[in-house]
Enzyme design. Structure first.
Site, PDB file in Angstrom:
ATOM      1  N   LYS A 176      -2.274 -39.924 -11.102  1.00  0.00           N
ATOM      2  CA  LYS A 176      -1.133 -38.981 -11.433  1.00  0.00           C
ATOM      3  C   LYS A 176      -1.621 -37.292 -11.347  1.00  0.00           C
ATOM      4  O   LYS A 176      -2.150 -36.987 -11.895  1.00  0.00           O
ATOM      5  CB  LYS A 176      -0.767 -39.028 -12.873  1.00  0.00           C
ATOM      6  CG  LYS A 176       0.766 -38.495 -13.165  1.00  0.00           C
ATOM      7  CD  LYS A 176       0.137 -37.909 -14.493  1.00  0.00           C
ATOM      8  CE  LYS A 176       0.032 -36.810 -15.310  1.00  0.00           C
ATOM      9  NZ  LYS A 176       0.065 -35.318 -15.083  1.00  0.00           N
ATOM     10  N   GLU A 252     -14.501 -34.928 -16.181  1.00  0.00           N
ATOM     11  CA  GLU A 252     -14.959 -33.041 -15.580  1.00  0.00           C
ATOM     12  C   GLU A 252     -14.050 -32.362 -16.533  1.00  0.00           C
ATOM     13  O   GLU A 252     -12.919 -32.539 -16.485  1.00  0.00           O
ATOM     14  CB  GLU A 252     -14.713 -33.019 -14.653  1.00  0.00           C
ATOM     15  CG  GLU A 252     -15.490 -33.924 -13.536  1.00  0.00           C
ATOM     16  CD  GLU A 252     -15.665 -33.974 -12.034  1.00  0.00           C
ATOM     17  OE1 GLU A 252     -14.749 -32.999 -12.038  1.00  0.00           O
ATOM     18  OE2 GLU A 252     -16.950 -34.496 -11.531  1.00  0.00           O
ATOM     19  N   CYS A 286     -12.578 -24.189 -12.598  1.00  0.00           N
ATOM     20  CA  CYS A 286     -13.874 -24.450 -13.692  1.00  0.00           C
ATOM     21  C   CYS A 286     -15.037 -23.780 -13.594  1.00  0.00           C
ATOM     22  O   CYS A 286     -15.553 -23.631 -14.867  1.00  0.00           O
ATOM     23  CB  CYS A 286     -13.678 -25.743 -13.718  1.00  0.00           C
ATOM     24  SG  CYS A 286     -14.624 -26.489 -12.534  1.00  0.00           S
ATOM     25  N   GLU A 379     -12.927 -20.702 -22.971  1.00  0.00           N
ATOM     26  CA  GLU A 379     -12.241 -21.046 -22.083  1.00  0.00           C
ATOM     27  C   GLU A 379     -10.614 -19.359 -21.985  1.00  0.00           C
ATOM     28  O   GLU A 379     -10.330 -20.479 -22.224  1.00  0.00           O
ATOM     29  CB  GLU A 379     -12.214 -21.978 -21.778  1.00  0.00           C
ATOM     30  CG  GLU A 379     -11.793 -22.158 -19.567  1.00  0.00           C
ATOM     31  CD  GLU A 379     -11.477 -23.404 -19.297  1.00  0.00           C
ATOM     32  OE1 GLU A 379     -11.168 -24.159 -20.020  1.00  0.00           O
ATOM     33  OE2 GLU A 379     -12.409 -23.808 -18.123  1.00  0.00           O
TER      34      GLU A 379
HETATM   35  P1  NAD Z   1      -4.516 -29.911 -18.544  1.00  0.00           P
HETATM   36  O1  NAD Z   1      -5.983 -31.279 -18.524  1.00  0.00           O
HETATM   37  O2  NAD Z   1      -3.598 -29.760 -19.311  1.00  0.00           O
HETATM   38  O3  NAD Z   1      -4.559 -31.655 -17.514  1.00  0.00           O
HETATM   39  C1  NAD Z   1      -4.756 -31.906 -16.795  1.00  0.00           C
HETATM   40  C2  NAD Z   1      -3.794 -33.066 -15.794  1.00  0.00           C
HETATM   41  O4  NAD Z   1      -4.075 -33.881 -17.955  1.00  0.00           O
HETATM   42  C3  NAD Z   1      -3.022 -33.030 -15.670  1.00  0.00           C
HETATM   43  O5  NAD Z   1      -2.291 -34.104 -14.768  1.00  0.00           O
HETATM   44  C4  NAD Z   1      -1.482 -33.640 -17.283  1.00  0.00           C
HETATM   45  O6  NAD Z   1      -0.773 -33.478 -16.868  1.00  0.00           O
HETATM   46  C5  NAD Z   1      -2.916 -34.427 -17.147  1.00  0.00           C
HETATM   47  N1  NAD Z   1      -2.939 -34.457 -19.146  1.00  0.00           N
HETATM   48  C6  NAD Z   1      -2.356 -33.244 -20.469  1.00  0.00           C
HETATM   49  N2  NAD Z   1      -2.105 -33.855 -21.223  1.00  0.00           N
HETATM   50  C7  NAD Z   1      -2.526 -35.438 -21.139  1.00  0.00           C
HETATM   51  C8  NAD Z   1      -2.754 -36.389 -21.612  1.00  0.00           C
HETATM   52  N3  NAD Z   1      -2.270 -36.575 -23.174  1.00  0.00           N
HETATM   53  N4  NAD Z   1      -2.709 -37.789 -21.644  1.00  0.00           N
HETATM   54  C9  NAD Z   1      -3.148 -37.822 -20.247  1.00  0.00           C
HETATM   55  N5  NAD Z   1      -3.214 -36.896 -19.629  1.00  0.00           N
HETATM   56  C10 NAD Z   1      -2.566 -36.129 -19.245  1.00  0.00           C
HETATM   57  O7  NAD Z   1      -5.500 -29.334 -17.687  1.00  0.00           O
HETATM   58  P2  NAD Z   1      -5.047 -28.232 -16.473  1.00  0.00           P
HETATM   59  O8  NAD Z   1      -4.774 -27.155 -17.242  1.00  0.00           O
HETATM   60  O9  NAD Z   1      -4.050 -28.863 -15.389  1.00  0.00           O
HETATM   61  O10 NAD Z   1      -6.657 -27.632 -15.655  1.00  0.00           O
HETATM   62  C11 NAD Z   1      -7.147 -26.316 -16.021  1.00  0.00           C
HETATM   63  C12 NAD Z   1      -8.375 -27.427 -16.908  1.00  0.00           C
HETATM   64  O11 NAD Z   1      -8.668 -28.040 -16.117  1.00  0.00           O
HETATM   65  C13 NAD Z   1      -9.535 -25.918 -17.494  1.00  0.00           C
HETATM   66  O12 NAD Z   1      -9.723 -26.160 -18.859  1.00  0.00           O
HETATM   67  C14 NAD Z   1      -9.657 -26.460 -16.786  1.00  0.00           C
HETATM   68  O13 NAD Z   1     -11.804 -25.670 -16.636  1.00  0.00           O
HETATM   69  C15 NAD Z   1     -10.724 -27.654 -16.344  1.00  0.00           C
HETATM   70  N6  NAD Z   1     -10.847 -28.180 -15.206  1.00  0.00           N
HETATM   71  C16 NAD Z   1     -12.647 -28.529 -15.208  1.00  0.00           C
HETATM   72  C17 NAD Z   1     -13.399 -29.333 -14.028  1.00  0.00           C
HETATM   73  C18 NAD Z   1     -14.030 -29.834 -13.551  1.00  0.00           C
HETATM   74  O14 NAD Z   1     -14.868 -30.311 -12.825  1.00  0.00           O
HETATM   75  N7  NAD Z   1     -15.225 -29.463 -15.107  1.00  0.00           N
HETATM   76  C19 NAD Z   1     -12.002 -29.211 -13.212  1.00  0.00           C
HETATM   77  C20 NAD Z   1     -11.129 -27.909 -12.606  1.00  0.00           C
HETATM   78  C21 NAD Z   1     -10.629 -28.356 -13.944  1.00  0.00           C
HETATM   79  O1  6OD Z   2     -16.681 -29.244  -5.964  1.00  0.00           O
HETATM   80  C1  6OD Z   2     -15.927 -30.172  -5.934  1.00  0.00           C
HETATM   81  O2  6OD Z   2     -16.694 -31.286  -5.893  1.00  0.00           O
HETATM   82  C2  6OD Z   2     -15.022 -29.638  -7.877  1.00  0.00           C
HETATM   83  N1  6OD Z   2     -15.107 -31.187  -8.241  1.00  0.00           N
HETATM   84  C3  6OD Z   2     -15.020 -28.896  -8.489  1.00  0.00           C
HETATM   85  C4  6OD Z   2     -14.671 -28.799  -9.434  1.00  0.00           C
HETATM   86  C5  6OD Z   2     -14.457 -27.240  -9.711  1.00  0.00           C
HETATM   87  C6  6OD Z   2     -13.141 -26.946 -10.790  1.00  0.00           C
HETATM   88  O3  6OD Z   2     -12.028 -26.293 -10.821  1.00  0.00           O
END
Ligand code: NAD
Ligand code: 6OD
Length: 475
Positions: A176, A252, A286, A379
């Site tokens: 998803k 992640e 992130c 964040e």
């Molecule tokens: P989000 O958590 O709002 O959503 C991510 C996904 O989860 C979406 O597909 C969303 O529909 C789904 N989702 C939301 N609530 C849910 C629930 N209760 N149950 C199941 N699925 C659910 O995140 P976002 O706003 O899309 O992305 C930004 C965030 O992601 C930031 O906090 C960023 O730091 C983090 N991020 C982390 C990494 C990493 O590798 N650590 C990478 C990219 C983004």
């Molecule tokens: O480079 C990657 O493999 C990775 N997981 C990046 C994540 C970025 C976060 O926004």
């Protein structure tokens, strides 16, 4: 947009609009998968494991991964255009990072999976009946039906980062993507359909997260593992949903990443590196730096240069949505309320063209906040960094580690010994020295504290997406 379930594209569910972050206009509609579509996807995945997909060899699966990579490559421009349309990111970013990395993810996991050794131990137990010998060997089997939930910031890169190793390890996937960025996931389903991956091995459902398709999937009793990238708060919610069935998770999550700039660093390189690490994709990665700690002798020079570069940034993309733009702007205001001095940006730009209907904010540099300020602790996930001075190594490390998060850190120094001393003492899953976001797909990737659970990348992903089974044969 269409779901892809059991090898069939379909549009069951109430449609919701897809909005361009560049100008705020509607660009399409997406079907919101109801529970029955999620059920059908999980059932199709289960059936695939019992059918031809479950009988594939590692070699066959690696060949599929390569065909999928080739299929994305053949439609490269389409993927780039779709990623740009959904996110508004500069075309160059999508064409040099997102889409090549998606291709790279499938190729890397084909190579890694094919080259993976299995372990054997020749056991000797003197006195045990007969020879007292046994051969222990460990095989790895797939977990089963894997749910992949991905965010909007690097939509295709982060989706394929999990789908490729999950499939290579022999699982069936129900994915998803974020409701904000469904387009490249749909193109990926088309490629997977074109290469004729057995039906049900990969399923795609669209929709929102909480109390919707995402939650239906993560709380589904037929799901054997969950691989999630997104906000830490969402990770907590998913963990609660997963607890009922003791479903394993790989998370992640968010970050509040520090950069440590030592006085012996090359000043210009450190400034350019921090411009990249704070403002690439308008801070919506992130790994982006939101806390910059600069050694006192160069604090003023560094700050002045960074602020000037930030003020002159021109080719930047929007926030993903009006809601996220409003959240980021609220942090800009909060910073001022908390006593920050704003050195660059601090508001929404005005372009005098269609972008004024979009969700842009200015690259923003602030200074002067205490470490307890919410702007320094939470964040933002936007183009903002806070600069503060430090005196010595010990203080730099203490400041870097004083955070609920621990995803990535960057150290800028001309002293190699210092780099080796400091890097392992930072509480983060990834530390870059004199660079940022330089990726080798074989390396572990993930965070500590609120930034995640487990590691992905290379063998770490293949470990998560499979289970070791030890076979002990008496000789
Ligand atoms: P989000 O958590 O709002 O959503 C991510 C996904 O989860 C979406 O597909 C969303 O529909 C789904 N989702 C939301 N609530 C849910 C629930 N209760 N149950 C199941 N699925 C659910 O995140 P976002 O706003 O899309 O992305 C930004 C965030 O992601 C930031 O906090 C960023 O730091 C983090 N991020 C982390 C990494 C990493 O590798 N650590 C990478 C990219 C983004
Ligand atoms: O480079 C990657 O493999 C990775 N997981 C990046 C994540 C970025 C976060 O926004």
């Amino acid at each position: 947009m269409k779901h892809y379930v059991n090898g069939v594209f379909e549009t069951t569910g109430t449609p919701f609009p897809l909005i361009s972050p560049v100008d705020g206009r509607r660009t399409g509609t997406v079907p919101e998968a109801p529970r029955e579509v999620v059920d059908a996807a999980v059932a199709a995945a289960r059936a695939a494991l019992a059918g031809p997909w479950g009988a594939t060899s590692t070699e066959e699966r690696c060949a599929w991964m390569r065909r999928i990579a080739d299929g994305i490559e053949a439609r490269f421009d389409e993927f780039v255009a779709a990623e740009v349309a959904d996110t508004g990111k500069p075309r160059e970013l999508a064409a040099t990072v997102d889409v090549p990395r998606a291709i790279g993810n499938f190729r890397a996991y084909a190579d890694l999976s094919y080259g993976r050794p299995e372990r054997a131990y020749h056991t000797r137990v003197p006195g045990w009946s007969g020879t007292g010998e046994a051969l222990n060997y460990t095989v790895r089997r797939p977990l089963g039906v894997v749910a992949v939930i991905s965010p909007w910031n690097l939509p295709l890169l982060l989706l394929t980062w999990k789908v490729a190793p999950a499939l290579a390890a022999g699982n069936a996937v129900v994915a998803k993507p974020s409701e904000e960025t469904p387009s490249t996931a749909t193109l990926l389903a088309e490629v997977i359909d074109e290469v004729r991956l057995p039906p049900g091995a990969f399923n795609l459902i669209h929709g929102h997260g909480a109390a919707a398709a995402g939650e239906f999937l993560t709380s589904h009793p037929g799901v054997d593992a969950i691989a999630f990238t997104g906000e830490s708060a969402t990770g907590s919610a998913i963990m609660r949903a997963a607890a009922d069935h003791v479903t394993p998770v790989s998370f992640e999550l968010g970050g509040k990443n520090p950069a440590l700039i030592f006085a012996d660093a090359d000043l210009d390189e450190a400034v350019e590196g921090t411009i990249r690490s704070s403002f690439t994709h308008s801070g919506q990665i992130c790994l982006c730096t939101e806390r910059v700690y600069v050694q006192r002798p160069i604090f003023d020079a560094f700050t002045a240069k960074l602020a000037e570069r930030a003020r002159n940034l021109k080719d930047y993309g929007p926030m993903i949505s009006a809601e996220h733009r409003d959240k980021v702007l609220s942090y800009f205001r909060l910073a001022v309320e908390e006593g920050a001095t704003v050195l660059a940006g601090g508001g929404a730009p005005s372009f005098g063209d269609e972008r004024d209907g979009g969700f842009y904010v200015e690259p923003t540099v602030v200074t002067g906040l205490p470490e307890s300020a919410r702007t320094v602790r939470e964040e933002v996930f936007g183009p903002i960094c806070h600069l503060a001075p430090f005196d010595d190594e010990a203080e730099a490390i203490r400041l870097a580690n004083d955070s609920p998060y621990g995803l990535a850190a960057t150290v800028w120094t001309g002293d190699l010994s210092r780099a080796h001393r400091v890097a392992p003492r930072i509480e983060a899953g990834i530390v870059w020295v004199n660079c940022w976001n330089l990726r080798d797909l074989r390396t572990p990737f993930g965070g500590v504290k609120a930034s995640g659970i487990g590691r992905e990348g290379g063998e770490y992903s293949l470990d998560f997406f499979s289970e070791p089974v030890n076979v002990c044969v008496k000789i």
